[in-house]
Scaffold this motif. Structure first.
Motif, PDB file in Angstrom:
ATOM      1  N   ALA A 179      30.132  40.770  57.779  1.00  0.00           N
ATOM      2  CA  ALA A 179      30.448  39.357  57.956  1.00  0.00           C
ATOM      3  C   ALA A 179      31.207  39.116  56.884  1.00  0.00           C
ATOM      4  O   ALA A 179      31.866  38.079  56.712  1.00  0.00           O
ATOM      5  N   ASP A 180      30.196  39.048  55.508  1.00  0.00           N
ATOM      6  CA  ASP A 180      30.518  39.320  54.094  1.00  0.00           C
ATOM      7  C   ASP A 180      32.107  39.749  53.874  1.00  0.00           C
ATOM      8  O   ASP A 180      32.616  38.911  52.663  1.00  0.00           O
ATOM      9  N   ASP A 181      32.679  41.131  54.501  1.00  0.00           N
ATOM     10  CA  ASP A 181      34.026  41.384  53.896  1.00  0.00           C
ATOM     11  C   ASP A 181      34.812  40.966  54.496  1.00  0.00           C
ATOM     12  O   ASP A 181      36.207  40.265  54.171  1.00  0.00           O
ATOM     13  N   ARG A 182      34.256  39.358  55.341  1.00  0.00           N
ATOM     14  CA  ARG A 182      35.945  39.095  56.580  1.00  0.00           C
ATOM     15  C   ARG A 182      35.552  37.275  55.111  1.00  0.00           C
ATOM     16  O   ARG A 182      36.321  36.897  55.710  1.00  0.00           O
ATOM     17  N   ARG A 183      34.980  37.508  54.445  1.00  0.00           N
ATOM     18  CA  ARG A 183      35.044  35.329  53.460  1.00  0.00           C
ATOM     19  C   ARG A 183      35.633  36.131  52.900  1.00  0.00           C
ATOM     20  O   ARG A 183      36.066  36.999  52.317  1.00  0.00           O
ATOM     21  N   LEU A 184      36.475  34.822  52.652  1.00  0.00           N
ATOM     22  CA  LEU A 184      37.348  34.742  51.575  1.00  0.00           C
ATOM     23  C   LEU A 184      36.387  34.853  49.775  1.00  0.00           C
ATOM     24  O   LEU A 184      35.472  34.404  49.932  1.00  0.00           O
ATOM     25  N   MET A 185      37.198  35.648  48.440  1.00  0.00           N
ATOM     26  CA  MET A 185      36.136  36.172  47.283  1.00  0.00           C
ATOM     27  C   MET A 185      36.695  35.543  46.391  1.00  0.00           C
ATOM     28  O   MET A 185      38.381  35.552  46.591  1.00  0.00           O
ATOM     29  N   CYS A 186      36.151  34.973  45.271  1.00  0.00           N
ATOM     30  CA  CYS A 186      36.997  34.016  44.568  1.00  0.00           C
ATOM     31  C   CYS A 186      37.088  35.049  43.715  1.00  0.00           C
ATOM     32  O   CYS A 186      36.772  36.279  42.854  1.00  0.00           O
ATOM     33  N   GLU A 187      38.568  35.215  42.521  1.00  0.00           N
ATOM     34  CA  GLU A 187      38.108  36.986  41.931  1.00  0.00           C
ATOM     35  C   GLU A 187      38.275  36.779  40.854  1.00  0.00           C
ATOM     36  O   GLU A 187      37.574  37.587  39.521  1.00  0.00           O
ATOM     37  N   PHE A 188      37.340  35.995  40.319  1.00  0.00           N
ATOM     38  CA  PHE A 188      37.032  35.652  38.837  1.00  0.00           C
ATOM     39  C   PHE A 188      35.400  35.947  38.915  1.00  0.00           C
ATOM     40  O   PHE A 188      35.058  36.390  38.248  1.00  0.00           O
ATOM     41  N   CYS A 189      35.178  35.574  40.031  1.00  0.00           N
ATOM     42  CA  CYS A 189      33.546  36.106  39.558  1.00  0.00           C
ATOM     43  C   CYS A 189      33.035  36.486  40.818  1.00  0.00           C
ATOM     44  O   CYS A 189      31.444  36.522  40.807  1.00  0.00           O
ATOM     45  N   GLY A 190      33.846  36.453  42.534  1.00  0.00           N
ATOM     46  CA  GLY A 190      32.919  37.796  43.266  1.00  0.00           C
ATOM     47  C   GLY A 190      32.607  36.208  44.666  1.00  0.00           C
ATOM     48  O   GLY A 190      31.842  36.353  45.569  1.00  0.00           O
ATOM     49  N   TYR A 191      32.577  34.931  43.870  1.00  0.00           N
ATOM     50  CA  TYR A 191      32.152  34.100  44.720  1.00  0.00           C
ATOM     51  C   TYR A 191      32.302  34.035  46.203  1.00  0.00           C
ATOM     52  O   TYR A 191      33.076  34.132  46.888  1.00  0.00           O
ATOM     53  N   ARG A 192      31.773  33.895  47.527  1.00  0.00           N
ATOM     54  CA  ARG A 192      32.236  34.672  48.580  1.00  0.00           C
ATOM     55  C   ARG A 192      32.580  32.875  49.506  1.00  0.00           C
ATOM     56  O   ARG A 192      30.910  31.738  49.491  1.00  0.00           O
ATOM     57  N   THR A 193      33.133  32.614  50.270  1.00  0.00           N
ATOM     58  CA  THR A 193      32.898  31.814  51.406  1.00  0.00           C
ATOM     59  C   THR A 193      34.148  31.989  52.477  1.00  0.00           C
ATOM     60  O   THR A 193      35.005  32.640  52.619  1.00  0.00           O
ATOM     61  N   ALA A 194      33.536  31.395  53.939  1.00  0.00           N
ATOM     62  CA  ALA A 194      34.670  31.058  54.889  1.00  0.00           C
ATOM     63  C   ALA A 194      35.560  30.267  54.931  1.00  0.00           C
ATOM     64  O   ALA A 194      36.633  30.191  55.684  1.00  0.00           O
ATOM     65  N   ILE A 195      35.388  29.297  53.786  1.00  0.00           N
ATOM     66  CA  ILE A 195      35.725  28.453  54.181  1.00  0.00           C
ATOM     67  C   ILE A 195      37.896  28.001  53.160  1.00  0.00           C
ATOM     68  O   ILE A 195      36.977  27.841  52.282  1.00  0.00           O
ATOM     69  N   GLN A 196      38.493  28.250  53.079  1.00  0.00           N
ATOM     70  CA  GLN A 196      39.765  28.052  52.376  1.00  0.00           C
ATOM     71  C   GLN A 196      39.858  27.112  51.254  1.00  0.00           C
ATOM     72  O   GLN A 196      39.962  27.375  50.172  1.00  0.00           O
ATOM     73  N   TRP A 197      38.926  25.645  51.706  1.00  0.00           N
ATOM     74  CA  TRP A 197      39.830  24.690  50.680  1.00  0.00           C
ATOM     75  C   TRP A 197      38.645  24.912  49.898  1.00  0.00           C
ATOM     76  O   TRP A 197      38.026  23.882  49.054  1.00  0.00           O
ATOM     77  N   ASN A 198      37.251  25.613  49.820  1.00  0.00           N
ATOM     78  CA  ASN A 198      35.846  25.610  49.117  1.00  0.00           C
ATOM     79  C   ASN A 198      35.653  26.811  48.555  1.00  0.00           C
ATOM     80  O   ASN A 198      35.338  26.234  47.445  1.00  0.00           O
ATOM     81  N   LEU A 199      36.940  27.564  48.475  1.00  0.00           N
ATOM     82  CA  LEU A 199      37.315  28.787  47.522  1.00  0.00           C
ATOM     83  C   LEU A 199      38.530  27.677  46.843  1.00  0.00           C
ATOM     84  O   LEU A 199      38.539  28.043  45.523  1.00  0.00           O
ATOM     85  N   GLN A 200      38.928  27.037  47.335  1.00  0.00           N
ATOM     86  CA  GLN A 200      40.122  26.498  46.633  1.00  0.00           C
ATOM     87  C   GLN A 200      39.667  25.682  45.439  1.00  0.00           C
ATOM     88  O   GLN A 200      40.033  25.384  44.203  1.00  0.00           O
ATOM     89  N   VAL A 201      38.381  24.799  45.651  1.00  0.00           N
ATOM     90  CA  VAL A 201      37.978  23.938  44.791  1.00  0.00           C
ATOM     91  C   VAL A 201      37.277  24.608  44.012  1.00  0.00           C
ATOM     92  O   VAL A 201      37.474  24.003  42.925  1.00  0.00           O
TER      93      VAL A 201
END
Length: 151
Positions: free
Chosen positions: A10-32
């Motif tokens: 499930a972690d592999d399918r999550r979106l990841m921040c290229e700066f720090c590795g933060y992961r989320t399944a929601i695109q908007w959360n990653l954008q913010v």
């Protein structure tokens, strides 16, 4: 012979921040979240020019420019018509209207709908116990002094 690929976690399918590795399944959360790294603040207050990375933060900030009466008109309890200055205050108030009071005192028969009320009540018991202990200790000390002075 074909090698079976391991199933993606499930972690592999999550979106990841290229700066720090933060992961989320929601695109908007990653954008913010990315805006923390880039410093992008696309939402600004027209009153004081404060800037924010997310619209919900601006919306919350705008309430600071309202007077208390205006804020209370925005957050009204549908059960008792009491107004609150923030949605958070209203949220915590709503538990008072629930049937069950989840927080029960182990020292007396009182129960509370909110953790804060229960915590305050427990402090009252603790303070009473401390005063009783102090009084007992003082009486013991006075008794010992009296006994030693009799000799």
């Amino acid at each position: 012979m074909s090698a079976a690929r391991p199933a993606a976690s499930a972690d592999d399918r999550r979106l990841m921040c290229e700066f720090c590795g933060y992961r989320t399944a929601i695109q908007w959360n990653l954008q913010v979240h990315r805006r923390r790294h880039t410093g992008e603040m696309p939402f600004s207050c027209q009153t004081c020019q404060a800037r924010f990375p997310a619209s919900y933060q601006l919306k919350s900030h705008l309430e600071r420019h309202m007077d208390a009466g205006e804020r209370r008109q925005r957050h009204i309890c549908t059960d008792c018509n009491v107004g609150f200055s923030s949605s958070r205050s209203l949220y915590h108030h709503r538990t008072l209207h629930e049937d069950g009071k989840r927080f029960k005192c182990s020292q007396c028969d009182k129960s509370f709908a909110q953790a804060a009320g229960y915590a305050q009540h427990k402090r009252m018991h603790r303070q009473r116990n401390e005063r009783a202990t102090e009084t007992t200790n003082l009486q013991d000390l006075q008794t010992r002094r009296k006994l030693t002075s009799d000799f």
